[in-house]
Enzyme design. Structure first.
Site, PDB file in Angstrom:
ATOM      1  CB  SER A  87      41.207  35.665  36.731  1.00  0.00           C
ATOM      2  OG  SER A  87      39.941  35.030  36.818  1.00  0.00           O
ATOM      3  N   GLY A 114      37.015  39.202  33.220  1.00  0.00           N
ATOM      4  CA  GLY A 114      35.947  39.165  32.211  1.00  0.00           C
ATOM      5  C   GLY A 114      35.575  40.541  31.677  1.00  0.00           C
ATOM      6  CB  CYS A 169      41.035  31.175  32.880  1.00  0.00           C
ATOM      7  SG  CYS A 169      40.268  32.792  32.732  1.00  0.00           S
ATOM      8  CG  ASN A 170      35.973  29.010  29.555  1.00  0.00           C
ATOM      9  OD1 ASN A 170      35.685  28.221  28.671  1.00  0.00           O
ATOM     10  ND2 ASN A 170      35.861  28.693  30.836  1.00  0.00           N
ATOM     11  CB  CYS A 187      33.043  31.376  33.602  1.00  0.00           C
ATOM     12  SG  CYS A 187      33.953  32.108  34.985  1.00  0.00           S
ATOM     13  CB  THR A 188      37.082  27.610  35.458  1.00  0.00           C
ATOM     14  OG1 THR A 188      37.748  28.869  35.617  1.00  0.00           O
ATOM     15  CG2 THR A 188      37.524  26.948  34.174  1.00  0.00           C
ATOM     16  CG  HIS A 189      35.206  31.884  39.026  1.00  0.00           C
ATOM     17  ND1 HIS A 189      36.260  32.094  38.173  1.00  0.00           N
ATOM     18  CD2 HIS A 189      35.578  32.403  40.226  1.00  0.00           C
ATOM     19  CE1 HIS A 189      37.225  32.739  38.819  1.00  0.00           C
ATOM     20  NE2 HIS A 189      36.837  32.927  40.068  1.00  0.00           N
TER      21      HIS A 189
HETATM   22  N1  DGL Z   1      37.334  31.808  35.615  1.00  0.00           N
HETATM   23  C1  DGL Z   1      37.425  32.634  34.477  1.00  0.00           C
HETATM   24  C2  DGL Z   1      36.914  31.953  33.198  1.00  0.00           C
HETATM   25  O1  DGL Z   1      36.888  30.721  33.096  1.00  0.00           O
HETATM   26  C3  DGL Z   1      37.053  34.111  34.513  1.00  0.00           C
HETATM   27  C4  DGL Z   1      36.715  34.851  35.772  1.00  0.00           C
HETATM   28  C5  DGL Z   1      36.971  36.334  35.672  1.00  0.00           C
HETATM   29  O2  DGL Z   1      36.138  37.098  35.141  1.00  0.00           O
HETATM   30  O3  DGL Z   1      38.052  36.745  36.108  1.00  0.00           O
HETATM   31  O4  DGL Z   1      36.569  32.599  32.249  1.00  0.00           O
END
Ligand code: DGL
Length: 269
Positions: free
Chosen positions: A19, A51, A82-83, A197-199
């Site tokens: 995202s 999310g 992205c999870n 979450c990949t962030h």
């Molecule tokens: N990077 C995303 C994940 O792994 C989510 C970030 C978002 O909330 O957009 O879940």
């Protein structure tokens, strides 16, 4: 002129999706393990943060976005980095595109359960991932012997993007989001926190500094890139194609700071 449609399969790009900027944690591992692949990074930043999205709306958006992305770019494989997206729509995406191999991202609950000594694990994720049936069934299947605490954070993905863009993020803001991960019970303490979450791995050094005690912060990026290597077996590029790695953002931003940041990951917007 050769388009991605006419390219032989071997030379088509690998599409890595998130995202926002979080999927770059996976892209950098993929770049290292697959130096000859052409990578196409796609961020649905117009929807960010996802999310908080209602499940039906998000699923419909992802299915229609991938209809377009796959028709247009003909990727040899797709990584949903992205999870939040994969735990919701992974199965539907695979069904809709049986000819395209998908590599997914799910909370690393199984490795956490194998690794914990105290039996106390926390899963730090977006509110969406914490709510998913998929996440609950991972716990039932692989961690029923552990005490798993799900910690949904409303703000961490945005704080990570601010941090990445070089903007100030105060320690207190991070403490407020992660403190629920730390549990003490019967003389034992949480010893593994799953970064679901990949962030979040972009903030690991900050987390280490503010954590009340040391824990293992599990980042699945390398395992995801290794799974991509397995999926591409026989189809991997063995020489540079000469094509540039690109990034596509759905909001079509023209932000020079973002361009610089992406260039640091070898990407042209
Ligand atoms: N990077 C995303 C994940 O792994 C989510 C970030 C978002 O909330 O957009 O879940």
């Amino acid at each position: 002129m050769e388009t991605e449609d006419t390219l032989p399969r071997r030379d088509r790009p690998v599409l890595i999706f998130d995202s926002g900027l979080g999927g770059l944690t996976v892209l950098r591992e993929a770049r290292y393990l697959l130096p000859y692949e052409t990578l196409l990074y796609v961020a649905d930043d117009a929807a960010f943060p996802i999310g908080r999205w209602a499940e039906d709306d998000l699923k419909a958006r992802l299915l229609s976005l991938f209809q377009e992305l796959i028709a247009h770019h003909r990727p040899k494989a797709v990584v949903i980095a992205c999870n939040t997206a994969f735990t919701l729509a992974g199965e539907a995406l695979r069904k809709a595109h049986p000819e395209t191999p998908f590599v997914g991202t799910v909370p690393a609950i199984k490795p956490a359960a194998e690794q914990t000594s105290s039996g106390l694990i926390s899963v730090l994720a977006t509110p969406g991932t914490v709510r998913r049936t998929y996440t609950r069934s991972l716990i039932d299947s692989f961690a029923s012997q552990c005490h798993v605490r799900l910690v949904g954070s409303d703000k961490l993905a945005e704080l990570s993007e601010r941090h990445l863009r070089g903007q100030e993020v105060a320690d207190q803001e991070l403490v407020a989001e992660i403190s629920d991960c730390f549990l003490e019970r019967d003389g034992k303490r949480t010893d593994v926190v799953v970064l679901a979450c990949t962030h979040y791995p972009f903030l690991t050094n900050r987390f280490r500094k503010i954590a009340p005690w040391p824990v293992d912060w599990l980042d699945p990026a390398e395992a995801i890139a290794r799974q991509l290597v397995r999926v591409l077996e026989g189809n991997a590029a063995h020489a540079p194609s000469g094509a540039l790695d690109r990034a596509v953002f759905t909001s079509a931003p023209k932000d020079p700071a973002l361009m610089r940041l992406l260039a640091g990951f070898g990407l042209t917007l």
